[in-house]
Design an enzyme around this catalytic site. Structure first.
Site, PDB file in Angstrom:
ATOM      1  N   SER A  80     -59.602  32.537 -55.301  1.00 38.71           N
ATOM      2  CA  SER A  80     -59.798  31.829 -56.575  1.00 38.71           C
ATOM      3  C   SER A  80     -58.610  30.902 -56.856  1.00 38.71           C
ATOM      4  O   SER A  80     -58.783  29.762 -57.290  1.00 38.71           O
ATOM      5  CB  SER A  80     -59.961  32.852 -57.699  1.00 38.71           C
ATOM      6  OG  SER A  80     -59.917  32.215 -58.925  1.00 38.71           O
ATOM      7  N   TRP A 104     -58.779  27.977 -54.491  1.00 34.49           N
ATOM      8  CA  TRP A 104     -59.844  27.041 -54.875  1.00 34.49           C
ATOM      9  C   TRP A 104     -59.278  25.940 -55.770  1.00 34.49           C
ATOM     10  O   TRP A 104     -59.697  24.777 -55.699  1.00 34.49           O
ATOM     11  CB  TRP A 104     -60.944  27.816 -55.633  1.00 34.49           C
ATOM     12  CG  TRP A 104     -62.043  26.938 -56.167  1.00 34.49           C
ATOM     13  CD1 TRP A 104     -63.205  26.604 -55.538  1.00 34.49           C
ATOM     14  CD2 TRP A 104     -62.084  26.301 -57.451  1.00 34.49           C
ATOM     15  NE1 TRP A 104     -63.959  25.791 -56.335  1.00 34.49           N
ATOM     16  CE2 TRP A 104     -63.290  25.586 -57.523  1.00 34.49           C
ATOM     17  CE3 TRP A 104     -61.232  26.256 -58.549  1.00 34.49           C
ATOM     18  CZ2 TRP A 104     -63.679  24.840 -58.634  1.00 34.49           C
ATOM     19  CZ3 TRP A 104     -61.590  25.502 -59.657  1.00 34.49           C
ATOM     20  CH2 TRP A 104     -62.806  24.811 -59.700  1.00 34.49           C
ATOM     21  N   HIS A 105     -58.291  26.302 -56.607  1.00 34.57           N
ATOM     22  CA  HIS A 105     -57.769  25.335 -57.562  1.00 34.57           C
ATOM     23  C   HIS A 105     -56.988  24.213 -56.900  1.00 34.57           C
ATOM     24  O   HIS A 105     -56.950  23.104 -57.415  1.00 34.57           O
ATOM     25  CB  HIS A 105     -56.881  26.040 -58.598  1.00 34.57           C
ATOM     26  CG  HIS A 105     -57.677  26.762 -59.622  1.00 34.57           C
ATOM     27  ND1 HIS A 105     -58.112  28.042 -59.436  1.00 34.57           N
ATOM     28  CD2 HIS A 105     -58.131  26.377 -60.838  1.00 34.57           C
ATOM     29  CE1 HIS A 105     -58.797  28.429 -60.502  1.00 34.57           C
ATOM     30  NE2 HIS A 105     -58.829  27.434 -61.358  1.00 34.57           N
ATOM     31  N   GLY A 106     -56.357  24.489 -55.798  1.00 34.21           N
ATOM     32  CA  GLY A 106     -55.615  23.404 -55.183  1.00 34.21           C
ATOM     33  C   GLY A 106     -54.938  23.823 -53.910  1.00 34.21           C
ATOM     34  O   GLY A 106     -54.690  25.010 -53.675  1.00 34.21           O
ATOM     35  N   PHE A 124     -59.179  19.346 -59.198  1.00 33.16           N
ATOM     36  CA  PHE A 124     -59.601  20.495 -58.403  1.00 33.16           C
ATOM     37  C   PHE A 124     -60.981  20.235 -57.819  1.00 33.16           C
ATOM     38  O   PHE A 124     -61.552  20.995 -57.161  1.00 33.16           O
ATOM     39  CB  PHE A 124     -59.601  21.778 -59.251  1.00 33.16           C
ATOM     40  CG  PHE A 124     -58.257  22.004 -59.934  1.00 33.16           C
ATOM     41  CD1 PHE A 124     -57.076  21.750 -59.258  1.00 33.16           C
ATOM     42  CD2 PHE A 124     -58.200  22.452 -61.232  1.00 33.16           C
ATOM     43  CE1 PHE A 124     -55.846  21.939 -59.878  1.00 33.16           C
ATOM     44  CE2 PHE A 124     -56.977  22.654 -61.865  1.00 33.16           C
ATOM     45  CZ  PHE A 124     -55.798  22.393 -61.182  1.00 33.16           C
TER      46      PHE A 124
END
Lengths: 316, 483
Positions: free
Chosen positions: B322, B325-327, B483
């Site tokens: 998770s 996923w953001h960066g 993102f």
């Protein structure tokens, strides 16, 4: 759907009305006293207006103005005499001083420096360049002959775009147009346009109409050719309007002024009052926070500089 | 196109008129209009990346049809194709340089110098993490026999590209959004009003709070070396509010806009800063993403079933993925890992499922002291974790945190980078937090007052606040677009 469209439109109207009331009650909008071109082709304000100038979206700066009988923002009307000491400050919005109470302007501070033994006349008008300023000195020659010292504010990068004077009727006409009248009367519109909400819309309209704003040059952006052109413009304006540099000073910021021009002034014995070097050393901020104009402290520093230079000249 | 732009101000009414007054008779035509509008909306940034959305749409449309007809062996192959294409797009555009850079540094540590010619100048397509996850969920749901595939390509394209939620979610499931697109929609007055209200609330959060805090946060995080502990802590708190108001503001505008078009999107935020522990925070923050990972990663991995070690492994995986996923940065991975560490004690003590359906002060006007302490403690933990999220790199994040705990200079006065009164921002945040408490029970209706005049006054105040805190010098794009 009909109900939705009608009710939302009605709500939108109520919202605009309520916001207009809020903006008026909180006096978030700024006032811009009307402008005119007089018989001598000098651009100035219509005399007799008072009000408040506001900067920032939360009234970060709130100051009172008073347009005197001569059409300039000042606590006094101008009646120069040949017996008293009088100083004229000529310049753009920095001298017009809507960013400070008119009772606490640069001129008032200069009078205080001389213990109120002198009268200071502030010929400031937002939008003036050097051609405007020198034309004003010539147009009001009778008054300026009696005034002992003249301080002309010069922003080298923006004030020397032209070498001759012609009154800007276009600006006056534009400001008197219905669109601008609506903007001035609907305070909500005046407010949101001032804080930049309408920048995108204005940009869009300007691009559609093919109007582009004149480029504002900084010292760094100027190339050698432009510097030489500006110096030529300065020479021509000085000659055309026969400016007497034995009593006229240029008030400027050397950080924003071409070195070539500063050398030229030194060579020609044109007296300059450079506040840039002094501001550079100051620890206390000299400009307003939401505005590029001088704050109270900045005006105090400049008034002292001007006062000392004039005193020195008087003792020569 | 940004929601908070002049272009959108023209785009939205035009889209609304065309949708309800011109092309409303035949649902397929209306859907085609939605696709065109969505592609214009997205193409406003960079039309070249429309090809990626189209590829993703086409692949999952075909995979969906093939999945329903294939046998078990072929089903896996078709699903693999969907995952390969979507994660391939995501991996290349978002993570390629990160992996090359990390590998290069690792090789460098081992004494093998690598040339940086492997690095590519890649532009990250806006919203790629959102729409690839949305299309993947479609194929996964068909694979698990949860939904049937659609044969209507236009409807499917509208599902993938539906402009209100295309670039930053909420990440919708086909089981919820696709049926709404397939059936004929009728304008509903109440739904339309709710939509406008949510949009107003979203615009307020984005323009009056997130954008107003941005210069302060940027200044503190950029010049953290020169600030006192108190200022650094304030910077972290302000960033917490900035990112919340930015992202939840976007979600509210998206949900509100969708309502105007007769479509219901899922809630993405449920007042996360009133959470009483980290587990509750994750049930209230970016819900569409956390439930996505729960359904398509955590549960397939075994979830909390099986041995304790396996369950802990799964928790770590889901939080780290998770974060990632953001960066493409180690800061996000550490941010995820930190949340996993904060979650595990709750899991081990079986308190991660507490407070499932309640919010603080559920049956009272004011919260209890115990709840207040819990909320404050959770808020502190979340705030500290945001430092990893916001910092340029891991080293800076650790330095920032260590400076906070050194208590250097205590609390020094902080001046706004452009000199604005700081008191205004404290009052704004205090009032916002108090108002969120008042409306805490229903995130879909921020103006749930019975009195119409009171509602009207609140609308006026919010719009006025948008103007009062409007900052014409900030970058107005939404944080989650990256993102």
């Amino acid at each position: 759907m009909r109900k939705f469209v009608l009710k939302s439109s009605l709500f939108l109207i109520f919202l605009v009305v309520a916001l207009e009331i809020f903006v008026r009650v909180l006096h978030l909008y700024t006032e811009d006293p009307p402008r005119m071109i007089d018989d001598l082709l000098v651009e100035k304000r219509v005399p007799g207006h008072t009000g408040y100038a506001v900067t920032g979206n939360r009234r970060m700066n709130f100051s009172e103005f008073r347009i005197n009988a001569n059409g300039f923002n000042s606590h006094r009307d101008y009646k120069p005499s040949s017996t008293e000491l009088e100083i004229a400050l000529v310049g753009d919005s920095f001298i017009e001083g809507f960013h400070a109470d008119y009772t606490n302007s640069l001129g008032v501070k200069l009078e205080n420096f001389f213990n109120n033994s002198t009268e200071v006349y502030e010929y400031g008008y937002a939008g003036y360049d050097l051609a405007n300023q020198y034309h004003l000195i010539e147009a009001y020659k009778a008054d300026f002959d009696k005034i002992d010292f003249v301080v002309v504010y010069l922003d080298f990068a923006t004030d020397l775009h032209r070498s001759s004077y012609a009154p800007n009727h276009g600006r006056i006409d534009l400001l008197a147009s219905p669109l601008f009248k609506i903007r001035d009367n609907v305070k909500l519109l005046a407010y949101i346009s001032k804080i930049g909400v309408l920048d995108k819309v204005q940009g869009f309209v300007s691009s559609v109409l093919g109007r582009n704003q004149a480029p504002v040059n900084t010292k760094e952006e100027l190339d050698n050719e432009q510097v030489l052109e500006y110096i030529e413009n300065f020479k021509k304006l000085s000659e055309d309007f026969n400016i007497d540099y034995t009593k006229t000073f240029l008030l400027l910021d050397s950080r924003k002024t071409s070195d070539l021009f500063l050398k030229y002034c030194a060579k020609e014995n044109i007296p300059i009052i450079d506040f840039g070097a002094v501001f550079e050393k100051e620890q206390t901020p000299t400009d307003l926070v939401y505005d590029q104009h001088w704050n109270d402290y900045g005006r105090s520093v400049i008034s002292q500089l001007i006062g000392e230079q004039i005193k020195a000249r008087m003792s020569d | 196109m940004l929601f908070n732009s002049f272009e959108y101000l023209l785009f939205l009414p035009l889209a609304f008129i065309l949708y309800w007054f011109v092309f409303h008779r035949i649902v397929r035509i209306q859907n085609l209009l939605l696709v065109i509008l969505s592609y214009i909306f997205y193409g406003w940034w960079d039309w070249r990346f429309l090809s990626l959305i189209f590829v993703s749409t086409l692949v999952d449309y075909m995979v969906g049809i093939q999945l329903s007809a294939a046998n078990n062996k072929n089903k896996k192959a078709w699903l693999a194709l969907s995952i390969l294409v979507n994660l391939g797009l995501l991996g290349f555009f978002k993570y390629y340089n990160f992996f090359v850079d990390s590998f290069s540094k690792f090789a460098g540590e081992l004494g093998f110098a690598m040339q940086d010619t492997w690095m590519l100048n890649i532009i990250l397509p806006v919203g790629i993490s959102f729409y690839t996850f949305q299309t993947m969920s479609y194929s996964l749901d068909i694979y698990h026999n949860k939904i049937n595939p659609t044969k209507d390509f236009i409807a499917f394209a509208a599902y993938v590209s539906f402009f209100p939620q295309l670039v930053a979610g909420p990440i919708e499931r086909a089981s919820s959004l696709l049926p709404q697109i397939l059936k004929k929609r009728k304008f509903d007055y109440t739904q339309g009003v709710q939509g406008l209200r949510l949009m107003l609330w979203g615009f307020f959060k984005k323009m009056a709070i997130a954008d107003a805090l941005a210069p302060i946060v940027d200044d503190i995080f950029t010049n953290y070396h020169s600030y006192s502990s108190g200022t650094l802590f304030m910077g972290a708190v302000f960033f917490g509010f900035q990112i919340y108001c930015d992202f939840s503001g976007y979600s509210d505008i998206a949900i509100g806009t969708a309502k105007l078009f007769g479509v219901e999107l899922r809630s993405n935020f449920k007042f996360p800063y009133f959470s009483r522990n980290i587990a509750e925070f994750w049930r209230r923050w970016h819900i569409s993403l956390s439930t996505w990972f729960r359904d398509y990663l955590y549960i397939p991995l075994g979830g909390s079933y099986g041995s304790r070690a396996k369950a802990l492994r799964n928790i770590f995986i889901i939080f780290i993925v998770s974060g990632f996923w953001h960066g493409a940065n180690w800061t996000f991975i550490l941010w995820g890992a930190l949340h996993a560490l904060l979650f595990i004690p709750l899991f081990l003590t079986h308190s991660n499922r507490s407070n499932l359906d309640t919010i603080i002060g559920q049956y009272q006007l004011f919260p209890s002291i115990k709840e207040l302490v819990q909320v404050l403690f959770t808020f502190l933990l979340v705030t500290l974790s945001w430092i990893f999220f916001r910092a340029e790199n891991v080293g800076i994040a650790f330095e920032y945190i260590s400076q906070i705990f050194q208590f250097t200079d205590g609390v020094q006065p902080f001046y706004h980078p452009r000199g604005f009164r700081m008191e205004d921002y404290f009052i704004l945040l205090g009032a916002f937090y108090a108002y969120e408490y008042i409306i805490r029970k229903n995130e879909r209706n921020p103006f749930s007052f019975r009195s119409a005049p009171l509602r009207y006054v609140v609308y006026c105040i919010l719009v006025l606040l948008i103007f009062l805190f409007f900052d014409d010098q900030v970058d107005r794009s939404f944080i989650y677009f990256q993102f």
